[in-house]
Write a protein that holds these residues in place. Structure first.
Motif, PDB file in Angstrom:
ATOM      1  N   UNK A 147     -72.038  17.015  99.998  1.00  0.00           N
ATOM      2  CA  UNK A 147     -72.747  16.055 100.173  1.00  0.00           C
ATOM      3  C   UNK A 147     -71.810  14.581  99.679  1.00  0.00           C
ATOM      4  N   UNK A 148     -71.425  14.734  98.386  1.00  0.00           N
ATOM      5  CA  UNK A 148     -70.381  13.869  97.794  1.00  0.00           C
ATOM      6  C   UNK A 148     -69.382  13.691  98.724  1.00  0.00           C
ATOM      7  N   UNK A 149     -68.694  14.819  99.251  1.00  0.00           N
ATOM      8  CA  UNK A 149     -67.671  14.651 100.491  1.00  0.00           C
ATOM      9  C   UNK A 149     -67.908  13.778 101.575  1.00  0.00           C
ATOM     10  N   UNK A 150     -69.267  14.149 102.025  1.00  0.00           N
ATOM     11  CA  UNK A 150     -69.840  13.396 103.179  1.00  0.00           C
ATOM     12  C   UNK A 150     -69.861  11.902 102.708  1.00  0.00           C
ATOM     13  N   UNK A 151     -70.252  11.570 101.496  1.00  0.00           N
ATOM     14  CA  UNK A 151     -70.547  10.142 101.037  1.00  0.00           C
ATOM     15  C   UNK A 151     -69.084   9.518 101.259  1.00  0.00           C
ATOM     16  N   UNK A 152     -67.957  10.216 100.817  1.00  0.00           N
ATOM     17  CA  UNK A 152     -66.799   9.745 100.596  1.00  0.00           C
ATOM     18  C   UNK A 152     -66.223   9.306 102.056  1.00  0.00           C
ATOM     19  N   UNK A 153     -66.754  10.150 103.201  1.00  0.00           N
ATOM     20  CA  UNK A 153     -66.262   9.857 104.478  1.00  0.00           C
ATOM     21  C   UNK A 153     -66.987   8.543 105.037  1.00  0.00           C
ATOM     22  N   UNK A 167     -67.860   7.610  93.777  1.00  0.00           N
ATOM     23  CA  UNK A 167     -67.843   6.053  93.473  1.00  0.00           C
ATOM     24  C   UNK A 167     -68.101   5.207  94.991  1.00  0.00           C
ATOM     25  N   UNK A 168     -68.746   5.985  95.899  1.00  0.00           N
ATOM     26  CA  UNK A 168     -68.919   5.314  97.140  1.00  0.00           C
ATOM     27  C   UNK A 168     -70.116   4.273  96.861  1.00  0.00           C
ATOM     28  N   UNK A 169     -71.063   4.224  95.837  1.00  0.00           N
ATOM     29  CA  UNK A 169     -71.709   2.951  95.931  1.00  0.00           C
ATOM     30  C   UNK A 169     -71.173   2.002  95.247  1.00  0.00           C
ATOM     31  N   UNK A 170     -70.188   1.886  94.117  1.00  0.00           N
ATOM     32  CA  UNK A 170     -69.536   1.049  93.863  1.00  0.00           C
ATOM     33  C   UNK A 170     -68.438   0.535  94.773  1.00  0.00           C
ATOM     34  N   UNK A 198     -79.432  -0.745  89.832  1.00  0.00           N
ATOM     35  CA  UNK A 198     -79.513  -2.103  89.804  1.00  0.00           C
ATOM     36  C   UNK A 198     -78.295  -2.741  88.882  1.00  0.00           C
ATOM     37  N   UNK A 199     -77.729  -1.975  87.735  1.00  0.00           N
ATOM     38  CA  UNK A 199     -76.720  -2.819  86.892  1.00  0.00           C
ATOM     39  C   UNK A 199     -75.310  -2.708  87.637  1.00  0.00           C
ATOM     40  N   UNK A 200     -75.073  -2.182  88.323  1.00  0.00           N
ATOM     41  CA  UNK A 200     -73.883  -2.240  89.139  1.00  0.00           C
ATOM     42  C   UNK A 200     -74.179  -3.417  90.391  1.00  0.00           C
ATOM     43  N   UNK A 201     -75.017  -3.279  90.913  1.00  0.00           N
ATOM     44  CA  UNK A 201     -75.638  -4.233  91.832  1.00  0.00           C
ATOM     45  C   UNK A 201     -75.554  -5.576  91.360  1.00  0.00           C
ATOM     46  N   UNK A 202     -76.132  -5.872  90.285  1.00  0.00           N
ATOM     47  CA  UNK A 202     -76.217  -7.351  89.617  1.00  0.00           C
ATOM     48  C   UNK A 202     -74.925  -7.691  89.066  1.00  0.00           C
ATOM     49  N   UNK A 203     -74.097  -6.820  88.584  1.00  0.00           N
ATOM     50  CA  UNK A 203     -72.754  -7.284  88.230  1.00  0.00           C
ATOM     51  C   UNK A 203     -72.088  -7.721  89.511  1.00  0.00           C
ATOM     52  N   UNK A 204     -71.902  -6.790  90.497  1.00  0.00           N
ATOM     53  CA  UNK A 204     -71.209  -7.190  91.873  1.00  0.00           C
ATOM     54  C   UNK A 204     -71.923  -8.618  92.348  1.00  0.00           C
ATOM     55  N   UNK A 205     -73.122  -8.922  92.177  1.00  0.00           N
ATOM     56  CA  UNK A 205     -73.767 -10.094  92.686  1.00  0.00           C
ATOM     57  C   UNK A 205     -73.035 -11.519  91.799  1.00  0.00           C
ATOM     58  N   UNK A 206     -73.112 -11.109  90.521  1.00  0.00           N
ATOM     59  CA  UNK A 206     -72.609 -12.270  89.569  1.00  0.00           C
ATOM     60  C   UNK A 206     -71.003 -12.512  89.737  1.00  0.00           C
ATOM     61  N   UNK A 207     -70.439 -11.456  90.007  1.00  0.00           N
ATOM     62  CA  UNK A 207     -69.016 -11.608  90.297  1.00  0.00           C
ATOM     63  C   UNK A 207     -68.707 -12.488  91.535  1.00  0.00           C
ATOM     64  N   UNK A 208     -69.573 -12.040  92.568  1.00  0.00           N
ATOM     65  CA  UNK A 208     -69.427 -12.625  93.911  1.00  0.00           C
ATOM     66  C   UNK A 208     -69.872 -13.850  93.781  1.00  0.00           C
ATOM     67  N   UNK A 244     -63.820  -0.391  91.751  1.00  0.00           N
ATOM     68  CA  UNK A 244     -64.752   0.436  91.765  1.00  0.00           C
ATOM     69  C   UNK A 244     -64.928   1.643  90.644  1.00  0.00           C
ATOM     70  N   UNK A 245     -63.444   1.985  90.311  1.00  0.00           N
ATOM     71  CA  UNK A 245     -63.509   3.233  89.579  1.00  0.00           C
ATOM     72  C   UNK A 245     -64.221   2.519  87.905  1.00  0.00           C
ATOM     73  N   UNK A 246     -63.634   1.552  87.554  1.00  0.00           N
ATOM     74  CA  UNK A 246     -64.065   0.730  86.453  1.00  0.00           C
ATOM     75  C   UNK A 246     -65.407   0.535  86.456  1.00  0.00           C
ATOM     76  N   UNK A 247     -65.999  -0.059  87.508  1.00  0.00           N
ATOM     77  CA  UNK A 247     -67.628  -0.235  87.327  1.00  0.00           C
ATOM     78  C   UNK A 247     -68.212   1.045  87.544  1.00  0.00           C
TER      79      UNK A 247
END
Length: 393
Positions: free
Chosen positions: A15-21, A300-303, A82-92, A338-341
């Motif tokens: 399933x992680x592999x499918x997320x990667x695809x 890392x698909x979410x990031x 939430x943490x990663x999503x908020x960080x991405x919004x602030x950076x954006x 994404x890796x750092x995130x």
């Protein structure tokens, strides 16, 4: 390991592999749309996976404990997403001030607020943005539309399953049977709405929740029934290859002119169902979706999903469509961020090392969320007449 009603169940690396695809399809579509004109179906793959995992989690909780702990479920979702999503919004937001013209600041701030509140899909539907045709200037947070649908699903779905559990007790019926009936009704009603609205209002149909809910319900139905599936390796291998073929065909031959989601979304979503139902497939040295590179990307698909789109929009604001070199650079930059995130934000918040870390992390997340919402409010307060048009590039 995770637990079900009967005992431990191994994690599903395929399933992680499918997320990667799935995330690779979306990223390639956004960077080189001519290469994979239907790569947007990667989002549909994600919807089925989410429906499968979340419904399975809630059903196991209900069958094992006789109850569903909403507090435990929601707290895990908050720490996970939430943490990663908020960080991405602030950076954006910061990137918008640097890379986009002043004429786009107001709308971007408004959409950041909508994204932080997970109603971005309804904002875009209200605007009738042509996501596939790209007739509007793309927002750097436009991709939060799919995350908004998933978050709405995460809020409503447990409540529906709690209601189903209560109803099962009142009727003296097995909880799983009630869950199946409820999911079937949601699946059928949403699919019909998707077909009808896609024909009458395709731009809005792409974003609104009720045209997409059936894809999550499809994953949920799979979670409640897949344990009954038993087959030998040859059949399971054929199922997996058929599923990959369905997703690949959709990515290659669907396009902006395809009537989507509607009935055609059944092709990639049923393909996803076949892959998940087939389970892990290993044929000799062929590891299938368990391949290390796919699992790395899947982890890392979410990031990757959060970070790749703002980079594409900021690049496109000053350059024509990305060529080979520029696209490779965008992908490399996305993977690095994404890796750092993933390592330092997503994983840390998801699994705080001790109880002493939990409260500071929760307070920090809440503070950042408030900052993002305030910035969105400031966006509403901006007055267009104060913008010096001569400064807009």
């Amino acid at each position: 390991m995770t637990e079900n009603a009967e005992g431990p169940v191994a994690l599903r690396p395929e399933i992680q592999g499918l997320r990667g695809i799935a995330v690779a399809l979306v990223a390639v579509f956004h960077i080189w749309p001519a290469v994979l004109p239907g790569g947007y179906v990667g989002v549909d793959v994600f919807f089925v996976i989410s429906g499968y995992l979340i419904t399975g989690l809630l059903a196991r909780m209900a069958l094992r404990d006789g109850r569903i702990s909403l507090m435990a479920f929601y707290s895990r979702r908050v720490r996970r997403l939430l943490p990663t999503a908020i960080l991405a919004l602030l950076a954006t937001l910061a990137g918008t001030l640097v890379f986009l013209s002043m004429a786009r600041w107001e709308e971007t701030a408004i959409q950041v607020a909508a994204s932080a509140l997970y109603v971005q899909n309804w904002r875009l539907a209200w605007q009738a943005v042509d996501y596939l045709g790209a007739k509007e200037a793309a927002s750097p947070v436009q991709h939060y539309w799919s995350l908004s649908i998933e978050e709405q699903f995460y809020i409503v779905w447990p409540l529906l399953m709690v209601a189903g559990l209560w109803l099962a007790r009142r009727l003296g019926r097995p909880a799983k049977g009630v869950f199946l009936v409820g999911l079937t009704v949601v699946f059928a009603g949403s699919l019909i709405a998707s077909v009808v609205i896609t024909r009458s209002d395709p731009a809005a149909a792409y974003f609104v929740t009720h045209t997409r809910l059936w894809e999550l319900a499809l994953g949920g139905l799979l979670a409640l029934t897949v344990h009954r599936f038993r087959a030998g390796l040859p059949l399971r291998a054929a199922m997996a290859m058929t599923g990959i073929g369905a997703i690949g065909f959709s990515a290659l031959f669907f396009s902006a002119s395809t009537s989507f989601p509607g009935a055609l979304a059944l092709l990639p979503t049923l393909g996803t169902v076949l892959i998940i139902a087939a389970g892990g497939i290993k044929l000799g040295r062929f590891r299938g979706l368990d391949a290390s590179i796919l699992c790395y990307v899947g982890d890392r698909s979410y990031s990757i999903y959060l970070w790749h789109w703002p980079l594409v929009v900021f690049y496109s604001a000053h350059r024509p469509a990305a060529g080979l070199l520029a696209g490779v650079v965008l992908i490399a930059l996305t993977l690095a961020i994404s890796d750092l995130s993933y390592r330092y934000v997503e994983q840390r918040y998801r699994q705080p090392r001790s109880d002493t870390e939990r409260k500071p992390l929760a307070y920090a997340t809440a503070a950042v969320a408030v900052c993002v919402m305030v910035s969105g409010g400031l966006g509403y307060a901006l007055d267009r007449k104060d913008v010096d048009i001569s400064l807009i590039g």
